[in-house]
Design a protein around this motif. Structure first.
Motif, PDB file in Angstrom:
ATOM      1  N   ARG A 192       0.836  -1.204   0.000  1.00 35.46           N
ATOM      2  CA  ARG A 192       0.000   0.000   0.000  1.00 35.46           C
ATOM      3  C   ARG A 192       0.869   1.252   0.000  1.00 35.46           C
ATOM      4  O   ARG A 192       0.580   2.222  -0.707  1.00 35.46           O
ATOM      5  CB  ARG A 192      -0.925   0.026   1.219  1.00 35.46           C
ATOM      6  N   LYS A 195       2.192   1.733  -3.482  1.00 35.24           N
ATOM      7  CA  LYS A 195       1.211   2.254  -4.421  1.00 35.24           C
ATOM      8  C   LYS A 195       0.925   3.722  -4.164  1.00 35.24           C
ATOM      9  O   LYS A 195       0.778   4.511  -5.094  1.00 35.24           O
ATOM     10  CB  LYS A 195      -0.084   1.448  -4.321  1.00 35.24           C
ATOM     11  N   ASP A 198       3.646   5.654  -5.640  1.00 38.85           N
ATOM     12  CA  ASP A 198       3.612   5.728  -7.103  1.00 38.85           C
ATOM     13  C   ASP A 198       2.737   6.866  -7.583  1.00 38.85           C
ATOM     14  O   ASP A 198       2.983   7.468  -8.629  1.00 38.85           O
ATOM     15  CB  ASP A 198       3.083   4.412  -7.681  1.00 38.85           C
ATOM     16  N   THR A 203       7.821   5.787  -4.639  1.00 46.33           N
ATOM     17  CA  THR A 203       7.571   4.604  -3.816  1.00 46.33           C
ATOM     18  C   THR A 203       8.318   4.698  -2.504  1.00 46.33           C
ATOM     19  O   THR A 203       9.409   5.248  -2.426  1.00 46.33           O
ATOM     20  CB  THR A 203       8.028   3.331  -4.556  1.00 46.33           C
TER      21      THR A 203
END
Length: 357
Positions: A192, A195, A198, A203
């Motif tokens: 998580r 993501k 991102d 990251t």
């Protein structure tokens, strides 16, 4: 535990923190299972002092072949600070079991031990397996702590499972979930965070990797600086030693030369003084001899002159006396016998009266 399925994970370095709960006594079994299930994952362990009432650092060190750290400040000076290493080293942190006191300290932002300070500072994902006394999970204090930790994007508190309480003997205990489930929750949090990174700031894994790279670079630079400093210090020491030896040798040579020069000058002065003294003594002796000889010669000449004068005077006086005697005798006796000058031949000349009766 045999046959327990290990969830897949991309964690390469895991920090395991054991806290003060009776469930810490099961850590040797879980540590053995973890090493068998994830042979490529590097594991480091920290135990709080209260956890060591149920498990020993020595026992876990035998299983991991690594030093197990104590969550306490060292009384000895440390070149490398434990809380900094614990914050920068791991990809993820698992607190198993997580007692009520440890959860409260983390939620309140305390930093009274190396492990708690490291968890306050790290950006790595943290999963806590709550292990609480009966009623602990739903208490007002725990609700506040859970709410505070829920605000942190890198922290998850895994609820306990109902189990047998070792104190009451009833099924009202709050037991920690098995370690495989905690690893699964930790992996989900890591994904998580990745993501979320991102979509915005990058990251988390990349951030952690960059942090590790920065730490490694800093460590390399520190080692290089230390080696350079050591080399420079060694060179400086050698140069100083060489200069000291050269100065000592120069001083010794100068002192020797000065001593020799002083000795030579002393000998020359002594010899000159001796020569001058000898010359002076000889000159004085010669002068004395010459003076003595002159005085002796003068004395002899004076003596001889005086003797000659005396003899001449004596002879003159004797001649004068004889002449006077002869004249007197001639007046008294008249002419003498030529054949016998001592006997007068004529009559004696009468004495003239002096005119006095």
């Amino acid at each position: 535990m045999p046959g327990t399925q290990a969830p897949p994970t991309g964690i390469e370095r895991l920090l395991l923190v054991g806290t003060g709960s009776s469930n810490a006594s099961f850590l040797p079994l879980w540590v053995n299972w973890f090493q068998v299930s994830y042979p490529k994952t590097e594991l480091r362990i920290v135990l709080t002092r209260s956890a060591q009432r149920f498990v020993t650092r020595e026992g876990l060190s035998v299983l991991t072949n690594r030093v197990v750290f104590e969550d306490a400040w060292s009384e000895e000076p440390q070149a490398r600070k434990l809380h900094v290493e614990l914050a920068n080293w791991p990809d993820a942190v698992a607190v198993y079991p997580a007692g009520m006191h440890f959860i409260a300290r983390l939620a309140l932002g305390l930093a009274d031990t190396p492990a708690v300070m490291a968890l306050q500072c790290t950006e790595a994902p943290i999963a806590l397996a709550a292990a609480l006394p009966p009623g602990g999970w739903e208490s007002a204090a725990m609700r506040g702590h859970r709410a505070a930790l829920a605000e942190r994007p890198n922290v998850t508190v895994v609820p306990p499972v109902t189990g047998l309480s070792m104190t009451t003997g009833k099924r009202d205990g709050n037991q920690p979930v098995p370690l495989p489930r905690l690893i699964g929750s930790l992996e989900e949090l890591r994904v998580r965070m990745g993501k979320a990174g991102d979509g915005g700031t990058g990251t988390h894994a990349g951030g952690v990797g960059a942090a590790r790279a920065t730490t490694q670079t800093h460590a390399s630079a520190t080692r290089a600086a230390t080696e350079t400093h050591a080399s420079t210090a060694g060179a400086t020491t050698q140069t100083h030693a060489s200069a000291t030896r050269a100065t000592a040798e120069t001083h010794a040579s100068t002192a020797g030369a000065t001593t020799q020069t002083h000795a030579s000058a002393t000998r020359a002065a002594t010899e000159t003084h001796a020569s001058a003294a000898g010359a002076s003594a000889e000159t004085h002796a010669g002068t004395a001899r010459a003076t003595t000889q002159t005085h002796a010669g003068t004395a002899r000449a004076t003596t001889q002159t005086h003797a000659s004068a005396t003899r001449a005077a004596a002879e003159t006086y004797a001649g004068t006396a004889r002449a006077a005697d002869a004249a007197a005798a001639s007046e008294i006796s008249g002419p003498t016998d030529p054949s016998n000058p001592t006997h007068p031949t004529g009559p004696a000349t009468p004495l003239k009266s002096s005119g006095r009766a």
